[in-house]
Design a protein around this motif. Sequence first.
Motif, PDB file in Angstrom:
ATOM      1  N   LEU A  31      27.561  13.084  67.007  1.00 18.69           N
ATOM      2  CA  LEU A  31      28.142  13.560  68.000  1.00 18.69           C
ATOM      3  C   LEU A  31      29.725  14.281  66.703  1.00 18.69           C
ATOM      4  CD1 LEU A  31      28.146  11.274  70.991  1.00 18.69           C
ATOM      5  CD2 LEU A  31      27.203  13.321  70.744  1.00 18.69           C
ATOM      6  N   VAL A  32      30.869  14.970  67.057  1.00 17.30           N
ATOM      7  CA  VAL A  32      31.681  15.524  66.561  1.00 17.30           C
ATOM      8  C   VAL A  32      32.705  14.585  66.428  1.00 17.30           C
ATOM      9  CG1 VAL A  32      33.221  16.602  65.915  1.00 17.30           C
ATOM     10  CG2 VAL A  32      30.599  17.779  66.615  1.00 17.30           C
ATOM     11  N   LYS A  33      33.158  13.386  65.959  1.00 19.56           N
ATOM     12  CA  LYS A  33      34.864  12.875  65.690  1.00 19.56           C
ATOM     13  C   LYS A  33      35.845  13.767  66.344  1.00 19.56           C
ATOM     14  CE  LYS A  33      36.539   8.433  64.654  1.00 19.56           C
ATOM     15  NZ  LYS A  33      35.788   7.635  65.366  1.00 19.56           N
ATOM     16  N   GLU A  34      36.411  13.155  66.913  1.00 19.43           N
ATOM     17  CA  GLU A  34      37.620  13.773  67.616  1.00 19.43           C
ATOM     18  C   GLU A  34      39.175  13.406  67.118  1.00 19.43           C
ATOM     19  OE1 GLU A  34      37.257  16.933  71.522  1.00 19.43           O
ATOM     20  OE2 GLU A  34      36.141  14.804  72.103  1.00 19.43           O
ATOM     21  N   TYR A  35      39.747  13.904  66.813  1.00 21.25           N
ATOM     22  CA  TYR A  35      41.411  12.848  67.069  1.00 21.25           C
ATOM     23  C   TYR A  35      42.335  13.368  67.518  1.00 21.25           C
ATOM     24  CZ  TYR A  35      39.096  12.200  62.341  1.00 21.25           C
ATOM     25  OH  TYR A  35      38.346  12.166  61.645  1.00 21.25           O
ATOM     26  N   ALA A  36      43.713  12.853  67.565  1.00 16.54           N
ATOM     27  CA  ALA A  36      44.297  12.686  68.570  1.00 16.54           C
ATOM     28  C   ALA A  36      45.200  12.457  68.219  1.00 16.54           C
ATOM     29  CB  ALA A  36      44.389  11.514  69.621  1.00 16.54           C
ATOM     30  N   CYS A  37      46.462  13.956  67.879  1.00 16.60           N
ATOM     31  CA  CYS A  37      47.261  13.984  67.297  1.00 16.60           C
ATOM     32  C   CYS A  37      48.634  13.057  67.431  1.00 16.60           C
ATOM     33  CB  CYS A  37      48.425  15.839  68.059  1.00 16.60           C
ATOM     34  SG  CYS A  37      50.044  15.563  67.088  1.00 16.60           S
ATOM     35  N   LYS A  38      49.200  12.447  66.688  1.00 19.14           N
ATOM     36  CA  LYS A  38      50.344  10.934  67.367  1.00 19.14           C
ATOM     37  C   LYS A  38      52.242  11.783  67.965  1.00 19.14           C
ATOM     38  CE  LYS A  38      48.744   7.847  64.153  1.00 19.14           C
ATOM     39  NZ  LYS A  38      49.166   6.636  63.039  1.00 19.14           N
ATOM     40  N   LYS A  39      51.410  12.814  67.526  1.00 18.05           N
ATOM     41  CA  LYS A  39      52.807  13.548  68.429  1.00 18.05           C
ATOM     42  C   LYS A  39      52.583  14.061  69.883  1.00 18.05           C
ATOM     43  CE  LYS A  39      55.134  14.845  64.381  1.00 18.05           C
ATOM     44  NZ  LYS A  39      56.042  15.549  62.546  1.00 18.05           N
ATOM     45  N   CYS A  40      51.545  14.981  69.968  1.00 19.29           N
ATOM     46  CA  CYS A  40      51.736  15.719  71.366  1.00 19.29           C
ATOM     47  C   CYS A  40      50.401  15.326  72.329  1.00 19.29           C
ATOM     48  CB  CYS A  40      51.894  17.170  71.172  1.00 19.29           C
ATOM     49  SG  CYS A  40      49.896  18.072  69.848  1.00 19.29           S
ATOM     50  N   LYS A  41      49.420  14.783  71.420  1.00 17.07           N
ATOM     51  CA  LYS A  41      48.384  14.070  72.232  1.00 17.07           C
ATOM     52  C   LYS A  41      47.366  15.091  72.306  1.00 17.07           C
ATOM     53  CE  LYS A  41      50.676  10.215  74.783  1.00 17.07           C
ATOM     54  NZ  LYS A  41      50.463   9.968  76.016  1.00 17.07           N
ATOM     55  N   THR A  61      39.377  18.160  66.939  1.00 21.00           N
ATOM     56  CA  THR A  61      38.030  18.239  65.187  1.00 21.00           C
ATOM     57  C   THR A  61      38.787  18.364  64.437  1.00 21.00           C
ATOM     58  OG1 THR A  61      36.901  20.075  65.664  1.00 21.00           O
ATOM     59  CG2 THR A  61      36.128  18.470  67.151  1.00 21.00           C
ATOM     60  N   GLY A  62      39.637  18.787  63.705  1.00 22.36           N
ATOM     61  CA  GLY A  62      40.557  19.507  62.313  1.00 22.36           C
ATOM     62  C   GLY A  62      40.741  18.563  61.851  1.00 22.36           C
ATOM     63  N   LYS A  63      41.781  19.052  60.564  1.00 23.88           N
ATOM     64  CA  LYS A  63      42.742  18.011  59.879  1.00 23.88           C
ATOM     65  C   LYS A  63      44.027  18.346  59.999  1.00 23.88           C
ATOM     66  CE  LYS A  63      39.188  16.755  57.499  1.00 23.88           C
ATOM     67  NZ  LYS A  63      39.387  14.782  57.649  1.00 23.88           N
ATOM     68  N   ILE A  64      44.188  19.462  60.845  1.00 21.17           N
ATOM     69  CA  ILE A  64      45.791  19.311  61.831  1.00 21.17           C
ATOM     70  C   ILE A  64      45.929  19.891  63.168  1.00 21.17           C
ATOM     71  CG2 ILE A  64      47.608  21.807  61.107  1.00 21.17           C
ATOM     72  CD1 ILE A  64      46.752  21.927  58.761  1.00 21.17           C
ATOM     73  N   CYS A  65      47.154  19.699  63.880  1.00 20.42           N
ATOM     74  CA  CYS A  65      46.784  20.000  65.095  1.00 20.42           C
ATOM     75  C   CYS A  65      47.139  21.092  65.476  1.00 20.42           C
ATOM     76  CB  CYS A  65      48.254  19.376  65.878  1.00 20.42           C
ATOM     77  SG  CYS A  65      48.329  19.179  67.880  1.00 20.42           S
ATOM     78  N   PRO A  66      46.560  21.709  66.317  1.00 15.13           N
ATOM     79  CA  PRO A  66      46.465  23.306  66.991  1.00 15.13           C
ATOM     80  C   PRO A  66      47.870  23.565  67.919  1.00 15.13           C
ATOM     81  CG  PRO A  66      44.616  22.631  67.882  1.00 15.13           C
ATOM     82  CD  PRO A  66      45.041  20.642  66.782  1.00 15.13           C
ATOM     83  N   SER A  67      47.734  22.319  68.329  1.00 11.80           N
ATOM     84  CA  SER A  67      49.254  22.452  68.700  1.00 11.80           C
ATOM     85  C   SER A  67      50.359  22.317  68.675  1.00 11.80           C
ATOM     86  CB  SER A  67      49.034  22.118  70.058  1.00 11.80           C
ATOM     87  OG  SER A  67      50.245  21.951  71.122  1.00 11.80           O
ATOM     88  N   CYS A  68      50.690  21.789  67.737  1.00  6.54           N
ATOM     89  CA  CYS A  68      52.457  21.473  66.904  1.00  6.54           C
ATOM     90  C   CYS A  68      52.515  21.516  65.525  1.00  6.54           C
ATOM     91  CB  CYS A  68      52.318  19.941  67.292  1.00  6.54           C
ATOM     92  SG  CYS A  68      52.309  18.821  66.390  1.00  6.54           S
ATOM     93  N   GLN A  69      50.746  21.813  65.026  1.00  6.74           N
ATOM     94  CA  GLN A  69      51.457  21.492  63.786  1.00  6.74           C
ATOM     95  C   GLN A  69      51.268  20.449  62.791  1.00  6.74           C
ATOM     96  OE1 GLN A  69      48.677  24.579  62.870  1.00  6.74           O
ATOM     97  NE2 GLN A  69      49.625  24.723  64.810  1.00  6.74           N
ATOM     98  N   THR A 112      45.019  10.471  64.628  1.00  5.30           N
ATOM     99  CA  THR A 112      44.873   9.133  64.491  1.00  5.30           C
ATOM    100  C   THR A 112      42.745   9.307  65.229  1.00  5.30           C
ATOM    101  OG1 THR A 112      44.739   6.980  64.948  1.00  5.30           O
ATOM    102  CG2 THR A 112      45.893   8.832  66.301  1.00  5.30           C
ATOM    103  N   PRO A 113      41.950   8.626  64.679  1.00  2.00           N
ATOM    104  CA  PRO A 113      40.741   8.255  65.708  1.00  2.00           C
ATOM    105  C   PRO A 113      40.786   7.352  67.319  1.00  2.00           C
ATOM    106  CG  PRO A 113      40.242   7.069  63.723  1.00  2.00           C
ATOM    107  CD  PRO A 113      41.802   7.687  63.132  1.00  2.00           C
ATOM    108  N   ASP A 114      42.482   6.495  66.830  1.00  6.36           N
ATOM    109  CA  ASP A 114      42.297   5.540  67.949  1.00  6.36           C
ATOM    110  C   ASP A 114      43.291   6.364  69.124  1.00  6.36           C
ATOM    111  OD1 ASP A 114      42.261   3.110  68.392  1.00  6.36           O
ATOM    112  OD2 ASP A 114      43.947   2.272  67.597  1.00  6.36           O
ATOM    113  N   TRP A 115      41.985   6.867  69.908  1.00  2.00           N
ATOM    114  CA  TRP A 115      42.793   6.894  71.458  1.00  2.00           C
ATOM    115  C   TRP A 115      42.055   6.705  72.564  1.00  2.00           C
ATOM    116  CZ3 TRP A 115      39.902  10.268  74.163  1.00  2.00           C
ATOM    117  CH2 TRP A 115      38.739  11.171  72.922  1.00  2.00           C
ATOM    118  N   MET A 116      42.550   6.394  73.313  1.00  2.00           N
ATOM    119  CA  MET A 116      41.763   6.320  75.213  1.00  2.00           C
ATOM    120  C   MET A 116      42.000   7.474  75.923  1.00  2.00           C
ATOM    121  SD  MET A 116      41.629   2.286  74.589  1.00  2.00           S
ATOM    122  CE  MET A 116      41.289   1.878  77.072  1.00  2.00           C
TER     123      MET A 116
END
Length: 64
Positions: A3-13, A17-25, A30-34
């Motif tokens: 499975l591909v690891k997904e990350y959540a942006c701490k600023k805009c949620k 799967t990348g290293k930079i948020c596509p929405s707010c840059q 964090t991998p810690d999201w629900m």
Amino acid sequence: RQLVKEYACKKCKTLTTGKICPSCQSTELTPDWMGLVVFYDTDNSEVAKTLNITKPGRYAVRVS
């Protein structure tokens, strides 16, 4: 099959799967999201308004 690891942006949620948020840059990811919510029409969504989301996309409900 892995499975591909997904990350959540701490600023805009936004979920990514990348290293930079596509929405707010932001690079504060964090991998810690629900919870997962997908918005197609944020203008007419009360949930999007409650979560302060203005762009369609995939979002985490809670980010730690």
